[in-house]
Motif scaffolding. Structure first.
Motif, PDB file in Angstrom:
ATOM      1  N   UNK A 103      36.785  37.515 -22.131  1.00  0.00           N
ATOM      2  CA  UNK A 103      36.342  38.507 -23.170  1.00  0.00           C
ATOM      3  C   UNK A 103      37.639  38.866 -24.065  1.00  0.00           C
ATOM      4  N   UNK A 104      38.579  38.673 -23.331  1.00  0.00           N
ATOM      5  CA  UNK A 104      40.143  38.815 -24.362  1.00  0.00           C
ATOM      6  C   UNK A 104      40.583  37.713 -25.289  1.00  0.00           C
ATOM      7  N   UNK A 105      39.611  36.536 -25.325  1.00  0.00           N
ATOM      8  CA  UNK A 105      39.921  35.593 -26.221  1.00  0.00           C
ATOM      9  C   UNK A 105      40.156  35.990 -27.726  1.00  0.00           C
ATOM     10  N   UNK A 106      41.086  35.576 -28.329  1.00  0.00           N
ATOM     11  CA  UNK A 106      41.074  36.064 -29.859  1.00  0.00           C
ATOM     12  C   UNK A 106      39.884  35.741 -30.828  1.00  0.00           C
ATOM     13  N   UNK A 146      35.031  44.112 -27.630  1.00  0.00           N
ATOM     14  CA  UNK A 146      35.074  45.773 -27.345  1.00  0.00           C
ATOM     15  C   UNK A 146      33.805  46.185 -27.642  1.00  0.00           C
ATOM     16  N   UNK A 147      33.288  47.044 -26.698  1.00  0.00           N
ATOM     17  CA  UNK A 147      32.044  47.438 -26.946  1.00  0.00           C
ATOM     18  C   UNK A 147      31.982  48.449 -28.349  1.00  0.00           C
ATOM     19  N   UNK A 148      30.922  48.520 -29.029  1.00  0.00           N
ATOM     20  CA  UNK A 148      30.781  49.189 -30.130  1.00  0.00           C
ATOM     21  C   UNK A 148      30.963  50.554 -29.679  1.00  0.00           C
ATOM     22  N   UNK A 149      31.999  51.297 -30.542  1.00  0.00           N
ATOM     23  CA  UNK A 149      32.353  52.895 -30.158  1.00  0.00           C
ATOM     24  C   UNK A 149      31.269  53.476 -31.045  1.00  0.00           C
ATOM     25  N   UNK A 150      30.790  54.729 -30.941  1.00  0.00           N
ATOM     26  CA  UNK A 150      29.868  55.647 -31.156  1.00  0.00           C
ATOM     27  C   UNK A 150      29.876  55.584 -32.809  1.00  0.00           C
ATOM     28  N   UNK A 168      28.417  48.584 -37.590  1.00  0.00           N
ATOM     29  CA  UNK A 168      29.545  47.954 -38.404  1.00  0.00           C
ATOM     30  C   UNK A 168      30.737  47.693 -37.417  1.00  0.00           C
ATOM     31  N   UNK A 169      31.688  46.938 -37.909  1.00  0.00           N
ATOM     32  CA  UNK A 169      32.960  46.741 -36.910  1.00  0.00           C
ATOM     33  C   UNK A 169      33.997  47.407 -37.575  1.00  0.00           C
ATOM     34  N   UNK A 170      34.477  48.400 -37.277  1.00  0.00           N
ATOM     35  CA  UNK A 170      35.682  49.406 -37.796  1.00  0.00           C
ATOM     36  C   UNK A 170      36.521  49.705 -36.299  1.00  0.00           C
TER      37      UNK A 170
END
Length: 157
Positions: free
Chosen positions: A32-35, A124-128, A53-55
């Protein structure tokens, strides 16, 4: 070499059909840490993919539809649909790239749909703050069904 073939798509789809969320990943990245995270995502109609979204961290996301039919929706900050694309390899529409920070969601239109997804790692799981506040939470099944129907109705316009 890792092959993407009919057998792998069929096996992943079979798992998606019996999974509680009606979707199943098959990861090509070994950690899961792969770039770069690379995965198949087999999805069935009635799976709810909450707009997001991915921020923080910013991540672009690429979808390539290997089979089936999927609608991608792009939303503004208020939840209004500003762009819709139907991914359908049979009609020559194969995928899309979503820039970081753009609200987006998917609606699965055909059983057996499988996308190949590429996203910057590490996972990384999506943050709220990356889950659309104007969309229902996955746990609210009545609201999610109504929301998915609203998206489907938009396709008919």
């Amino acid at each position: 070499m890792k092959l993407i073939n009919k057998q792998l798509l069929d096996e992943t789809t079979a798992k998606a059909k019996v999974a509680p969320r009606l979707r199943m990943n098959y990861n090509f990245h070994e950690d899961l840490n792969d770039p770069i995270n690379r995965l198949l995502n087999a999805m069935e109609p009635d799976t709810y993919l909450r707009p997001h979204r991915h921020c923080n961290p910013d991540k672009n996301e690429i979808f390539l539809l290997l089979r089936g039919k999927v609608a991608i929706f792009i939303f503004d900050n208020d939840g209004n649909i500003i762009q819709t694309e139907i991914l359908d390899p049979m009609n020559g529409i194969y995928g899309g790239e979503i820039p970081s920070g753009v609200w987006h969601g998917l609606l699965v239109l055909e059983s057996g749909s499988v996308i190949y997804e590429i996203k910057e790692g590490p996972f990384a799981p999506l943050a709220p703050e990356n889950l659309a506040p104007w969309s229902p939470a996955a746990e609210d099944t009545d609201a999610t069904h109504a929301y998915m129907q609203k998206l489907n109705d938009h396709l008919s316009l």
